[in-house]
Scaffold this motif. Structure first.
Motif, PDB file in Angstrom:
ATOM      1  N   GLY A 143      -1.333   8.084 -11.716  1.00 31.43           N
ATOM      2  CA  GLY A 143      -1.413   6.827 -10.974  1.00 31.43           C
ATOM      3  C   GLY A 143      -2.344   6.974  -9.797  1.00 31.43           C
ATOM      4  O   GLY A 143      -3.009   8.013  -9.626  1.00 31.43           O
ATOM      5  N   THR A 144      -2.384   5.953  -8.961  1.00 33.89           N
ATOM      6  CA  THR A 144      -3.322   5.965  -7.841  1.00 33.89           C
ATOM      7  C   THR A 144      -2.995   7.067  -6.838  1.00 33.89           C
ATOM      8  O   THR A 144      -3.890   7.660  -6.240  1.00 33.89           O
ATOM      9  CB  THR A 144      -3.361   4.582  -7.174  1.00 33.89           C
ATOM     10  N   THR A 145      -1.713   7.369  -6.650  1.00 30.74           N
ATOM     11  CA  THR A 145      -1.365   8.417  -5.688  1.00 30.74           C
ATOM     12  C   THR A 145      -2.023   9.743  -6.074  1.00 30.74           C
ATOM     13  O   THR A 145      -2.657  10.401  -5.241  1.00 30.74           O
ATOM     14  CB  THR A 145       0.161   8.609  -5.612  1.00 30.74           C
ATOM     15  N   HIS A 187      -2.269   1.993   2.570  1.00 31.87           N
ATOM     16  CA  HIS A 187      -1.081   2.101   1.719  1.00 31.87           C
ATOM     17  C   HIS A 187      -0.357   3.409   2.010  1.00 31.87           C
ATOM     18  O   HIS A 187      -0.990   4.451   2.181  1.00 31.87           O
ATOM     19  CB  HIS A 187      -1.484   2.037   0.241  1.00 31.87           C
ATOM     20  N   THR A 189       1.133   5.448   0.215  1.00 32.59           N
ATOM     21  CA  THR A 189       0.885   6.562  -0.703  1.00 32.59           C
ATOM     22  C   THR A 189      -0.394   7.323  -0.342  1.00 32.59           C
ATOM     23  O   THR A 189      -0.538   8.494  -0.671  1.00 32.59           O
ATOM     24  CB  THR A 189       0.769   6.084  -2.163  1.00 32.59           C
ATOM     25  N   GLY A 235      -7.914  -4.255  -1.804  1.00 34.11           N
ATOM     26  CA  GLY A 235      -6.640  -4.882  -2.132  1.00 34.11           C
ATOM     27  C   GLY A 235      -5.492  -4.365  -1.279  1.00 34.11           C
ATOM     28  O   GLY A 235      -4.816  -3.413  -1.652  1.00 34.11           O
ATOM     29  N   VAL A 237      -1.872  -4.185  -0.117  1.00 39.39           N
ATOM     30  CA  VAL A 237      -0.749  -4.340  -1.039  1.00 39.39           C
ATOM     31  C   VAL A 237       0.047  -5.634  -0.789  1.00 39.39           C
ATOM     32  O   VAL A 237       0.692  -6.151  -1.697  1.00 39.39           O
ATOM     33  CB  VAL A 237       0.149  -3.082  -0.990  1.00 39.39           C
ATOM     34  N   ASP A 262      -9.190   3.280  -2.020  1.00 39.91           N
ATOM     35  CA  ASP A 262      -7.957   3.046  -2.769  1.00 39.91           C
ATOM     36  C   ASP A 262      -8.049   1.627  -3.332  1.00 39.91           C
ATOM     37  O   ASP A 262      -7.952   0.651  -2.602  1.00 39.91           O
ATOM     38  CB  ASP A 262      -6.746   3.172  -1.838  1.00 39.91           C
ATOM     39  N   ALA A 264      -6.072   0.511  -6.077  1.00 39.37           N
ATOM     40  CA  ALA A 264      -5.000   0.595  -7.086  1.00 39.37           C
ATOM     41  C   ALA A 264      -5.014  -0.617  -8.012  1.00 39.37           C
ATOM     42  O   ALA A 264      -4.971  -0.489  -9.231  1.00 39.37           O
ATOM     43  CB  ALA A 264      -3.647   0.748  -6.410  1.00 39.37           C
ATOM     44  N   PHE A 265      -5.082  -1.811  -7.406  1.00 40.29           N
ATOM     45  CA  PHE A 265      -5.290  -2.993  -8.257  1.00 40.29           C
ATOM     46  C   PHE A 265      -6.607  -3.686  -7.918  1.00 40.29           C
ATOM     47  O   PHE A 265      -7.286  -4.198  -8.792  1.00 40.29           O
ATOM     48  CB  PHE A 265      -4.096  -3.962  -8.193  1.00 40.29           C
ATOM     49  N   ASP A 291      -5.447   2.063 -10.827  1.00 42.48           N
ATOM     50  CA  ASP A 291      -4.411   2.170 -11.854  1.00 42.48           C
ATOM     51  C   ASP A 291      -4.808   1.393 -13.093  1.00 42.48           C
ATOM     52  O   ASP A 291      -5.454   0.341 -12.998  1.00 42.48           O
ATOM     53  CB  ASP A 291      -3.095   1.573 -11.336  1.00 42.48           C
ATOM     54  N   HIS A 293      -2.030   1.059 -15.164  1.00 43.54           N
ATOM     55  CA  HIS A 293      -0.700   0.487 -15.418  1.00 43.54           C
ATOM     56  C   HIS A 293      -0.422  -0.769 -14.608  1.00 43.54           C
ATOM     57  O   HIS A 293       0.582  -1.421 -14.823  1.00 43.54           O
ATOM     58  CB  HIS A 293       0.417   1.525 -15.254  1.00 43.54           C
ATOM     59  N   LYS A 294      -1.284  -1.094 -13.672  1.00 42.57           N
ATOM     60  CA  LYS A 294      -1.101  -2.353 -12.940  1.00 42.57           C
ATOM     61  C   LYS A 294      -1.898  -3.451 -13.641  1.00 42.57           C
ATOM     62  O   LYS A 294      -1.455  -4.031 -14.596  1.00 42.57           O
ATOM     63  CB  LYS A 294      -1.489  -2.181 -11.471  1.00 42.57           C
TER      64      LYS A 294
HETATM   65  C1  LIG Z   1       0.464   0.805  -6.223  1.00 46.02           C
HETATM   66  C2  LIG Z   1      -0.452   1.199  -5.142  1.00 46.02           C
HETATM   67  C3  LIG Z   1      -0.697   2.552  -4.859  1.00 46.02           C
HETATM   68  C4  LIG Z   1       0.044   3.670  -5.547  1.00 46.02           C
HETATM   69  O1  LIG Z   1      -0.230   3.677  -6.900  1.00 46.02           O
HETATM   70  P1  LIG Z   1       0.672   4.496  -7.937  1.00 46.02           P
HETATM   71  O2  LIG Z   1       0.056   4.186  -9.249  1.00 46.02           O
HETATM   72  O3  LIG Z   1       2.061   3.926  -7.798  1.00 46.02           O
HETATM   73  O4  LIG Z   1       0.624   5.921  -7.565  1.00 46.02           O
HETATM   74  C5  LIG Z   1      -1.624   2.847  -3.894  1.00 46.02           C
HETATM   75  N1  LIG Z   1      -2.281   1.884  -3.237  1.00 46.02           N
HETATM   76  C6  LIG Z   1      -2.074   0.575  -3.471  1.00 46.02           C
HETATM   77  C7  LIG Z   1      -2.868  -0.446  -2.716  1.00 46.02           C
HETATM   78  C8  LIG Z   1      -1.143   0.184  -4.429  1.00 46.02           C
HETATM   79  O5  LIG Z   1      -0.937  -1.112  -4.683  1.00 46.02           O
END
Ligand SMILES: *Cc1c(COP(=O)(O)O)cnc(C)c1O
Length: 458
Positions: A143-145, A187, A189, A235, A237, A262, A264-265, A291, A293-294
Protein backbone atom coordinates in the motif's frame (compact mmCIF):
# COMPACT_ATOMS: atom_id res chain seq x y z
CA UNK A 1 -3.33 -35.45 6.51
CA UNK A 2 -5.04 -37.36 3.72
CA UNK A 3 -3.79 -36.00 0.40
CA UNK A 4 -6.21 -38.09 -1.64
CA UNK A 5 -9.14 -36.81 0.35
CA UNK A 6 -8.05 -33.17 0.00
CA UNK A 7 -7.67 -33.62 -3.75
CA UNK A 8 -11.05 -35.33 -4.00
CA UNK A 9 -12.74 -32.39 -2.21
CA UNK A 10 -10.95 -29.73 -4.18
CA UNK A 11 -13.24 -28.98 -7.12
CA UNK A 12 -16.40 -29.03 -5.08
CA UNK A 13 -14.88 -26.71 -2.47
CA UNK A 14 -13.64 -24.21 -5.02
CA UNK A 15 -16.88 -24.21 -7.00
CA UNK A 16 -18.85 -23.67 -3.82
CA UNK A 17 -16.63 -20.75 -2.78
CA UNK A 18 -16.87 -19.16 -6.23
CA UNK A 19 -20.66 -19.36 -6.27
CA UNK A 20 -20.95 -17.90 -2.79
CA UNK A 21 -18.49 -15.14 -3.61
CA UNK A 22 -20.55 -14.23 -6.67
CA UNK A 23 -23.71 -14.20 -4.55
CA UNK A 24 -21.97 -11.87 -2.08
CA UNK A 25 -20.96 -9.48 -4.86
CA UNK A 26 -24.50 -9.41 -6.23
CA UNK A 27 -26.09 -8.82 -2.85
CA UNK A 28 -23.56 -6.10 -2.04
CA UNK A 29 -25.27 -3.79 -4.52
CA UNK A 30 -28.43 -3.62 -2.38
CA UNK A 31 -27.55 -4.90 1.08
CA UNK A 32 -27.31 -2.77 4.23
CA UNK A 33 -23.72 -1.76 4.71
CA UNK A 34 -23.18 -2.69 8.33
CA UNK A 35 -23.64 -6.32 9.37
CA UNK A 36 -26.72 -7.00 11.49
CA UNK A 37 -26.38 -7.35 15.26
CA UNK A 38 -26.98 -11.06 14.86
CA UNK A 39 -24.28 -11.39 12.19
CA UNK A 40 -21.82 -9.61 14.46
CA UNK A 41 -22.74 -11.89 17.33
CA UNK A 42 -22.17 -14.89 15.08
CA UNK A 43 -18.56 -13.86 14.50
CA UNK A 44 -17.84 -15.56 17.83
CA UNK A 45 -18.71 -18.86 16.11
CA UNK A 46 -15.41 -18.53 14.24
CA UNK A 47 -13.74 -18.92 17.61
CA UNK A 48 -13.31 -22.05 19.68
CA UNK A 49 -10.54 -24.31 20.90
CA UNK A 50 -7.89 -25.15 18.34
CA UNK A 51 -9.23 -28.22 16.44
CA UNK A 52 -7.46 -31.48 17.26
CA UNK A 53 -8.45 -33.25 14.06
CA UNK A 54 -8.95 -32.32 10.39
CA UNK A 55 -12.23 -31.09 8.94
CA UNK A 56 -13.23 -31.56 5.29
CA UNK A 57 -12.39 -28.44 3.27
CA UNK A 58 -15.90 -27.97 1.88
CA UNK A 59 -17.26 -27.92 5.41
CA UNK A 60 -14.66 -25.36 6.45
CA UNK A 61 -15.61 -23.12 3.55
CA UNK A 62 -19.32 -23.57 4.25
CA UNK A 63 -18.82 -22.46 7.82
CA UNK A 64 -16.54 -19.58 6.83
CA UNK A 65 -18.97 -18.37 4.20
CA UNK A 66 -22.01 -18.74 6.39
CA UNK A 67 -20.54 -16.58 9.13
CA UNK A 68 -18.24 -14.38 7.04
CA UNK A 69 -20.45 -13.14 4.22
CA UNK A 70 -23.11 -11.88 6.63
CA UNK A 71 -20.48 -10.51 8.98
CA UNK A 72 -18.65 -8.45 6.36
CA UNK A 73 -18.88 -4.66 6.24
CA UNK A 74 -20.04 -3.99 2.70
CA UNK A 75 -17.33 -1.50 1.86
CA UNK A 76 -17.72 -2.54 -1.78
CA UNK A 77 -21.31 -1.19 -1.74
CA UNK A 78 -21.99 1.60 -4.26
CA UNK A 79 -23.20 3.61 -1.25
CA UNK A 80 -20.16 3.24 0.97
CA UNK A 81 -18.64 6.71 1.29
CA UNK A 82 -16.97 6.35 4.66
CA UNK A 83 -13.29 6.06 3.89
CA UNK A 84 -11.25 6.21 0.71
CA UNK A 85 -11.44 2.44 0.35
CA UNK A 86 -12.61 1.70 -3.18
CA UNK A 87 -14.28 -1.54 -4.19
CA UNK A 88 -13.21 -4.45 -6.39
CA UNK A 89 -13.89 -4.47 -10.13
CA UNK A 90 -15.20 -7.96 -11.09
CA UNK A 91 -12.28 -8.50 -13.47
CA UNK A 92 -9.85 -7.91 -10.60
CA UNK A 93 -11.61 -10.38 -8.31
CA UNK A 94 -11.44 -13.01 -11.06
CA UNK A 95 -7.77 -12.21 -11.67
CA UNK A 96 -7.04 -12.57 -7.96
CA UNK A 97 -8.71 -15.98 -7.93
CA UNK A 98 -6.42 -17.09 -10.74
CA UNK A 99 -3.42 -15.55 -9.04
CA UNK A 100 -4.23 -17.49 -5.85
CA UNK A 101 -4.45 -20.71 -7.86
CA UNK A 102 -1.17 -19.99 -9.67
CA UNK A 103 0.56 -19.00 -6.41
CA UNK A 104 3.38 -17.24 -8.19
CA UNK A 105 6.22 -15.40 -6.51
CA UNK A 106 7.28 -12.32 -8.47
CA UNK A 107 10.69 -11.85 -6.87
CA UNK A 108 12.89 -13.38 -9.57
CA UNK A 109 12.21 -13.93 -13.26
CA UNK A 110 13.64 -17.42 -12.93
CA UNK A 111 11.00 -18.27 -10.34
CA UNK A 112 8.00 -16.78 -12.08
CA UNK A 113 8.37 -15.49 -15.61
CA UNK A 114 4.57 -15.08 -15.63
CA UNK A 115 4.27 -12.86 -12.53
CA UNK A 116 7.33 -10.83 -13.49
CA UNK A 117 5.94 -10.25 -16.98
CA UNK A 118 2.59 -9.13 -15.57
CA UNK A 119 4.35 -6.63 -13.29
CA UNK A 120 6.54 -5.42 -16.10
CA UNK A 121 3.55 -4.72 -18.34
CA UNK A 122 1.49 -3.23 -15.50
CA UNK A 123 4.45 -0.96 -14.69
CA UNK A 124 4.66 0.27 -18.27
CA UNK A 125 0.93 0.94 -18.47
CA UNK A 126 0.83 2.68 -15.08
CA UNK A 127 3.66 5.05 -15.99
CA UNK A 128 1.74 5.78 -19.19
CA UNK A 129 -1.74 6.30 -17.74
CA UNK A 130 -0.45 8.37 -14.79
CA UNK A 131 1.77 10.54 -17.04
CA UNK A 132 4.86 9.83 -14.96
CA UNK A 133 8.30 10.47 -16.49
CA UNK A 134 9.17 7.81 -19.07
CA UNK A 135 12.13 6.47 -17.09
CA UNK A 136 10.08 6.04 -13.88
CA UNK A 137 10.14 2.54 -12.42
CA UNK A 138 7.61 0.92 -10.12
CA UNK A 139 7.74 -1.45 -7.15
CA UNK A 140 4.58 -3.34 -6.28
CA UNK A 141 3.96 -3.25 -2.54
CA UNK A 142 1.18 -3.59 0.03
CA UNK A 143 0.00 0.00 0.00
CA UNK A 144 0.97 3.64 0.08
CA UNK A 145 2.57 3.39 3.52
CA UNK A 146 5.13 0.84 2.32
CA UNK A 147 5.44 2.63 -1.01
CA UNK A 148 6.35 5.78 0.95
CA UNK A 149 8.94 3.76 2.85
CA UNK A 150 10.55 2.38 -0.30
CA UNK A 151 10.76 5.85 -1.82
CA UNK A 152 11.95 7.49 1.39
CA UNK A 153 14.71 4.92 1.85
CA UNK A 154 15.99 5.94 -1.56
CA UNK A 155 15.53 9.60 -0.69
CA UNK A 156 17.41 9.28 2.61
CA UNK A 157 20.34 7.40 1.11
CA UNK A 158 20.57 9.71 -1.87
CA UNK A 159 20.55 13.03 -0.01
CA UNK A 160 23.09 11.70 2.50
CA UNK A 161 25.34 10.47 -0.28
CA UNK A 162 25.31 13.96 -1.76
CA UNK A 163 26.81 15.15 1.51
CA UNK A 164 29.48 12.47 1.59
CA UNK A 165 27.78 9.93 3.84
CA UNK A 166 27.70 6.36 2.55
CA UNK A 167 24.83 4.84 4.45
CA UNK A 168 25.36 1.33 3.12
CA UNK A 169 28.68 1.26 4.92
CA UNK A 170 28.15 3.60 7.84
CA UNK A 171 24.46 3.21 8.66
CA UNK A 172 22.07 5.79 10.00
CA UNK A 173 23.65 6.60 13.34
CA UNK A 174 26.09 9.46 13.21
CA UNK A 175 24.92 10.53 9.74
CA UNK A 176 24.46 14.22 8.91
CA UNK A 177 21.08 15.55 9.94
CA UNK A 178 18.39 15.46 7.27
CA UNK A 179 15.91 18.29 7.07
CA UNK A 180 12.40 17.08 6.25
CA UNK A 181 9.63 19.39 5.08
CA UNK A 182 5.99 18.32 5.00
CA UNK A 183 2.64 20.09 4.90
CA UNK A 184 0.84 20.69 8.18
CA UNK A 185 -1.83 18.21 7.06
CA UNK A 186 0.52 15.47 5.95
CA UNK A 187 -1.09 12.02 6.15
CA UNK A 188 -0.33 10.27 9.41
CA UNK A 189 1.10 7.24 7.56
CA UNK A 190 3.78 9.46 6.00
CA UNK A 191 4.98 10.34 9.49
CA UNK A 192 5.16 6.63 10.28
CA UNK A 193 7.15 5.99 7.11
CA UNK A 194 9.51 8.80 8.12
CA UNK A 195 9.94 7.34 11.60
CA UNK A 196 10.68 3.97 10.03
CA UNK A 197 13.58 5.42 8.02
CA UNK A 198 14.97 7.08 11.13
CA UNK A 199 13.45 10.56 11.00
CA UNK A 200 12.05 11.71 14.34
CA UNK A 201 9.23 14.20 14.85
CA UNK A 202 11.59 16.97 15.93
CA UNK A 203 13.39 16.74 12.58
CA UNK A 204 10.18 17.37 10.65
CA UNK A 205 9.21 20.93 9.73
CA UNK A 206 5.55 21.46 8.99
CA UNK A 207 4.63 24.05 6.37
CA UNK A 208 1.35 25.93 6.97
CA UNK A 209 -1.60 25.04 4.76
CA UNK A 210 -4.43 27.08 3.27
CA UNK A 211 -8.14 26.78 4.09
CA UNK A 212 -8.45 23.75 1.84
CA UNK A 213 -5.55 21.88 3.44
CA UNK A 214 -2.96 22.37 0.69
CA UNK A 215 0.49 23.77 1.44
CA UNK A 216 0.56 27.54 1.16
CA UNK A 217 3.44 28.17 -1.26
CA UNK A 218 3.93 31.65 0.25
CA UNK A 219 4.72 30.12 3.62
CA UNK A 220 7.47 27.89 2.32
CA UNK A 221 10.64 28.26 4.42
CA UNK A 222 13.91 29.04 2.66
CA UNK A 223 15.79 25.99 1.41
CA UNK A 224 19.36 25.65 2.62
CA UNK A 225 22.47 23.85 1.53
CA UNK A 226 21.88 20.64 3.51
CA UNK A 227 20.41 17.16 2.97
CA UNK A 228 16.69 17.81 2.44
CA UNK A 229 13.60 15.70 1.74
CA UNK A 230 10.26 17.29 0.87
CA UNK A 231 7.06 15.25 1.17
CA UNK A 232 4.13 16.65 -0.75
CA UNK A 233 0.58 15.43 -1.10
CA UNK A 234 -1.73 14.78 -4.04
CA UNK A 235 -5.12 14.52 -2.34
CA UNK A 236 -5.55 15.64 1.28
CA UNK A 237 -7.30 12.72 2.97
CA UNK A 238 -10.18 14.96 4.11
CA UNK A 239 -10.51 17.68 1.48
CA UNK A 240 -8.81 16.11 -1.54
CA UNK A 241 -6.58 19.21 -1.88
CA UNK A 242 -3.32 19.16 -3.85
CA UNK A 243 -0.10 20.84 -2.77
CA UNK A 244 1.30 23.37 -5.29
CA UNK A 245 3.87 21.00 -6.81
CA UNK A 246 5.17 23.30 -9.52
CA UNK A 247 6.29 26.15 -7.29
CA UNK A 248 7.64 24.00 -4.46
CA UNK A 249 9.53 21.51 -6.62
CA UNK A 250 11.19 24.26 -8.60
CA UNK A 251 12.55 25.82 -5.41
CA UNK A 252 13.49 22.45 -3.86
CA UNK A 253 15.40 21.36 -6.94
CA UNK A 254 17.71 24.38 -6.78
CA UNK A 255 19.03 22.80 -3.58
CA UNK A 256 18.95 19.22 -4.84
CA UNK A 257 16.30 18.28 -2.31
CA UNK A 258 14.50 14.97 -2.91
CA UNK A 259 10.79 15.53 -3.50
CA UNK A 260 8.33 12.72 -2.78
CA UNK A 261 4.59 12.85 -3.42
CA UNK A 262 2.02 10.88 -1.43
CA UNK A 263 -0.74 10.36 -3.97
CA UNK A 264 -2.52 7.42 -2.33
CA UNK A 265 -5.66 8.29 -4.26
CA UNK A 266 -4.93 11.74 -5.68
CA UNK A 267 -2.24 10.57 -8.10
CA UNK A 268 -5.01 9.10 -10.24
CA UNK A 269 -6.11 12.64 -11.12
CA UNK A 270 -3.23 12.54 -13.61
CA UNK A 271 -5.19 10.01 -15.68
CA UNK A 272 -8.04 12.41 -16.41
CA UNK A 273 -7.50 15.39 -18.74
CA UNK A 274 -10.05 17.51 -16.85
CA UNK A 275 -8.28 16.97 -13.53
CA UNK A 276 -4.69 17.19 -14.70
CA UNK A 277 -4.55 20.88 -13.80
CA UNK A 278 -4.44 19.79 -10.14
CA UNK A 279 -1.20 17.93 -10.83
CA UNK A 280 0.78 20.74 -12.44
CA UNK A 281 4.50 20.08 -12.05
CA UNK A 282 4.09 16.74 -10.24
CA UNK A 283 6.26 14.96 -12.79
CA UNK A 284 9.26 16.96 -11.61
CA UNK A 285 9.27 15.09 -8.28
CA UNK A 286 11.70 12.22 -7.61
CA UNK A 287 9.23 9.67 -6.31
CA UNK A 288 5.51 9.03 -5.95
CA UNK A 289 3.38 6.61 -3.94
CA UNK A 290 -0.12 5.47 -4.75
CA UNK A 291 -2.63 2.70 -4.15
CA UNK A 292 -4.37 0.38 -6.57
CA UNK A 293 -6.72 -0.83 -3.82
CA UNK A 294 -8.31 2.60 -3.53
CA UNK A 295 -9.23 4.32 -6.75
CA UNK A 296 -8.25 1.65 -9.26
CA UNK A 297 -10.76 -0.58 -7.44
CA UNK A 298 -8.48 -3.58 -7.10
CA UNK A 299 -8.91 -5.90 -4.05
CA UNK A 300 -6.59 -5.50 -1.06
CA UNK A 301 -3.73 -5.18 -0.80
CA UNK A 302 -2.08 -3.29 -3.60
CA UNK A 303 0.15 -0.23 -3.68
CA UNK A 304 2.85 1.14 -5.95
CA UNK A 305 6.10 3.01 -5.35
CA UNK A 306 7.33 4.97 -8.37
CA UNK A 307 10.74 6.59 -8.63
CA UNK A 308 12.74 8.31 -11.31
CA UNK A 309 16.16 6.87 -10.49
CA UNK A 310 15.96 3.10 -10.22
CA UNK A 311 19.63 2.86 -9.27
CA UNK A 312 19.00 4.69 -6.00
CA UNK A 313 16.33 2.17 -5.01
CA UNK A 314 18.33 -0.83 -6.19
CA UNK A 315 21.34 0.37 -4.22
CA UNK A 316 19.21 0.54 -1.09
CA UNK A 317 17.45 -2.80 -1.51
CA UNK A 318 19.51 -5.24 -3.57
CA UNK A 319 19.94 -8.72 -2.06
CA UNK A 320 22.76 -11.17 -2.49
CA UNK A 321 22.83 -14.89 -1.88
CA UNK A 322 24.55 -17.83 -3.51
CA UNK A 323 21.26 -19.58 -4.06
CA UNK A 324 19.54 -16.52 -5.52
CA UNK A 325 19.88 -16.95 -9.27
CA UNK A 326 19.34 -13.40 -10.33
CA UNK A 327 18.48 -11.62 -13.51
CA UNK A 328 19.34 -8.00 -14.19
CA UNK A 329 16.01 -6.60 -13.20
CA UNK A 330 14.55 -8.93 -10.60
CA UNK A 331 11.76 -7.17 -8.69
CA UNK A 332 13.01 -8.33 -5.28
CA UNK A 333 15.88 -5.87 -5.57
CA UNK A 334 13.41 -3.01 -5.53
CA UNK A 335 11.07 -4.00 -2.68
CA UNK A 336 11.32 -4.45 1.07
CA UNK A 337 9.69 -7.86 0.77
CA UNK A 338 11.54 -10.85 -0.61
CA UNK A 339 8.41 -12.95 -0.96
CA UNK A 340 5.10 -11.38 -1.81
CA UNK A 341 1.89 -11.74 -3.78
CA UNK A 342 1.81 -11.32 -7.55
CA UNK A 343 -0.03 -8.01 -7.28
CA UNK A 344 0.66 -7.18 -10.90
CA UNK A 345 -2.00 -9.73 -11.85
CA UNK A 346 -5.03 -7.73 -10.74
CA UNK A 347 -3.50 -4.43 -11.78
CA UNK A 348 -2.81 -5.83 -15.24
CA UNK A 349 -6.41 -7.08 -15.44
CA UNK A 350 -7.89 -3.76 -14.29
CA UNK A 351 -5.83 -1.73 -16.77
CA UNK A 352 -6.42 -4.18 -19.62
CA UNK A 353 -10.15 -4.13 -19.02
CA UNK A 354 -10.53 -0.37 -18.50
CA UNK A 355 -8.02 0.96 -20.98
CA UNK A 356 -6.95 4.60 -20.94
CA UNK A 357 -10.53 5.75 -21.48
CA UNK A 358 -11.96 3.51 -18.77
CA UNK A 359 -9.47 4.66 -16.13
CA UNK A 360 -10.04 8.30 -16.97
CA UNK A 361 -13.84 7.83 -16.99
CA UNK A 362 -13.86 6.00 -13.67
CA UNK A 363 -11.82 8.74 -11.96
CA UNK A 364 -13.78 11.52 -13.66
CA UNK A 365 -17.11 9.93 -12.73
CA UNK A 366 -16.17 9.74 -9.04
CA UNK A 367 -15.37 13.45 -9.09
CA UNK A 368 -18.60 14.31 -10.90
CA UNK A 369 -20.51 12.34 -8.26
CA UNK A 370 -18.73 14.26 -5.48
CA UNK A 371 -19.81 17.49 -7.17
CA UNK A 372 -23.36 16.18 -7.42
CA UNK A 373 -23.32 15.29 -3.71
CA UNK A 374 -22.11 18.80 -2.95
CA UNK A 375 -24.90 20.33 -5.05
CA UNK A 376 -27.63 18.25 -3.43
CA UNK A 377 -26.34 18.99 0.08
CA UNK A 378 -26.10 22.73 -0.64
CA UNK A 379 -29.65 22.71 -2.00
CA UNK A 380 -30.77 21.40 1.36
CA UNK A 381 -28.99 24.29 3.05
CA UNK A 382 -26.12 22.32 4.57
CA UNK A 383 -22.68 23.85 4.88
CA UNK A 384 -19.91 22.37 2.71
CA UNK A 385 -16.55 22.82 4.42
CA UNK A 386 -14.09 22.13 1.61
CA UNK A 387 -13.49 23.20 -1.94
CA UNK A 388 -14.73 20.13 -3.83
CA UNK A 389 -12.26 19.53 -6.64
CA UNK A 390 -11.73 15.80 -6.38
CA UNK A 391 -13.75 13.00 -4.74
CA UNK A 392 -13.97 14.38 -1.19
CA UNK A 393 -16.84 16.33 0.34
CA UNK A 394 -17.11 17.51 3.94
CA UNK A 395 -20.43 18.69 5.28
CA UNK A 396 -21.64 20.09 8.59
CA UNK A 397 -25.22 19.77 9.81
CA UNK A 398 -24.92 22.66 12.27
CA UNK A 399 -23.49 22.15 15.73
CA UNK A 400 -20.70 19.63 16.32
CA UNK A 401 -23.08 17.53 18.45
CA UNK A 402 -25.68 17.39 15.72
CA UNK A 403 -23.16 16.46 13.02
CA UNK A 404 -21.80 13.66 15.19
CA UNK A 405 -25.30 12.40 15.96
CA UNK A 406 -26.27 12.43 12.27
CA UNK A 407 -23.19 10.38 11.34
CA UNK A 408 -23.94 7.79 14.00
CA UNK A 409 -27.60 7.57 12.96
CA UNK A 410 -26.96 7.28 9.21
CA UNK A 411 -24.46 4.47 9.84
CA UNK A 412 -27.17 2.55 11.70
CA UNK A 413 -29.83 3.33 9.07
CA UNK A 414 -28.02 1.09 6.59
CA UNK A 415 -28.64 2.58 3.13
CA UNK A 416 -25.36 4.43 2.99
CA UNK A 417 -22.29 4.73 5.18
CA UNK A 418 -20.37 7.92 5.96
CA UNK A 419 -17.57 8.63 8.40
CA UNK A 420 -16.64 11.67 10.40
CA UNK A 421 -13.66 13.92 10.82
CA UNK A 422 -12.71 17.19 12.44
CA UNK A 423 -11.98 19.82 9.84
CA UNK A 424 -10.07 22.85 11.10
CA UNK A 425 -11.83 22.69 14.45
CA UNK A 426 -15.29 21.76 13.21
CA UNK A 427 -16.93 18.32 13.21
CA UNK A 428 -17.75 17.17 9.69
CA UNK A 429 -19.30 14.24 7.89
CA UNK A 430 -16.79 13.02 5.36
CA UNK A 431 -17.82 11.71 1.94
CA UNK A 432 -15.44 9.85 -0.37
CA UNK A 433 -16.67 8.73 -3.78
CA UNK A 434 -14.29 6.01 -4.97
CA UNK A 435 -16.32 2.89 -5.77
CA UNK A 436 -16.50 1.94 -9.43
CA UNK A 437 -20.20 1.01 -9.29
CA UNK A 438 -21.60 4.16 -7.67
CA UNK A 439 -24.15 6.02 -9.80
CA UNK A 440 -26.18 9.21 -9.48
CA UNK A 441 -29.08 7.08 -8.31
CA UNK A 442 -26.99 5.88 -5.35
CA UNK A 443 -26.37 9.50 -4.37
CA UNK A 444 -30.11 10.20 -4.60
CA UNK A 445 -30.91 7.15 -2.46
CA UNK A 446 -28.25 8.17 0.05
CA UNK A 447 -29.56 11.75 0.17
CA UNK A 448 -33.07 10.50 0.82
CA UNK A 449 -31.86 8.36 3.73
CA UNK A 450 -29.71 11.21 5.02
CA UNK A 451 -32.54 13.74 4.96
CA UNK A 452 -34.79 11.38 6.91
CA UNK A 453 -32.07 10.98 9.52
CA UNK A 454 -31.29 14.71 9.74
CA UNK A 455 -34.99 15.53 10.16
CA UNK A 456 -35.12 13.35 13.27
CA UNK A 457 -32.82 15.85 14.91
CA UNK A 458 -34.80 18.97 14.00
C1 LIG B 1 -4.83 5.76 2.42
C2 LIG B 1 -3.79 6.80 2.45
C3 LIG B 1 -2.47 6.49 2.81
C4 LIG B 1 -2.06 5.13 3.31
O1 LIG B 1 -2.25 4.18 2.33
P1 LIG B 1 -2.25 2.61 2.67
O2 LIG B 1 -2.52 1.98 1.35
O3 LIG B 1 -3.38 2.42 3.65
O4 LIG B 1 -0.94 2.26 3.25
C5 LIG B 1 -1.54 7.49 2.74
N1 LIG B 1 -1.86 8.73 2.33
C6 LIG B 1 -3.12 9.07 1.98
C7 LIG B 1 -3.40 10.46 1.51
C8 LIG B 1 -4.13 8.11 2.03
O5 LIG B 1 -5.38 8.43 1.67
Amino acid sequence: MDVHKILAERDETLNYAAQKAIAFLNKAQTRDIEPTKEALKNLSLLDGPFPETPMPSKKVIEELEDIGSEGAMVTISPRFFGFVTGANLPVTVAAQWLAAAWDQLPNMAVLSPLACKLEQVAEKWLVDVLHLPKQARCSFVTGTTTADMVCLLGARNHVLEQYGWDIQTNGVFGAPKIRVLVGEEVHTTMLRALRAIGIGNAQIEKIPVNDNGAIDANKLPEFRDEPTIVCLQAGNVDSGAFDPFDTIIEKAKKYNAWVHIDGAFGLWAASNPKLKYLMKGFEKADSWATDAHKWLNVPYDSGMAFYKDEMVIKKALTLKGNYLVQGNDDPMNRTLETSRRARGTEIWAALKSLGRKGVSDMIGKSCDLAKYFEKRLKEEGFEILNNVELNQVMVSFGSDEKTKAVIKAIQKEGTAWFGGTNWHGKEAMRISTVGWSTTKKDIDMSMEALLKVVNQFN
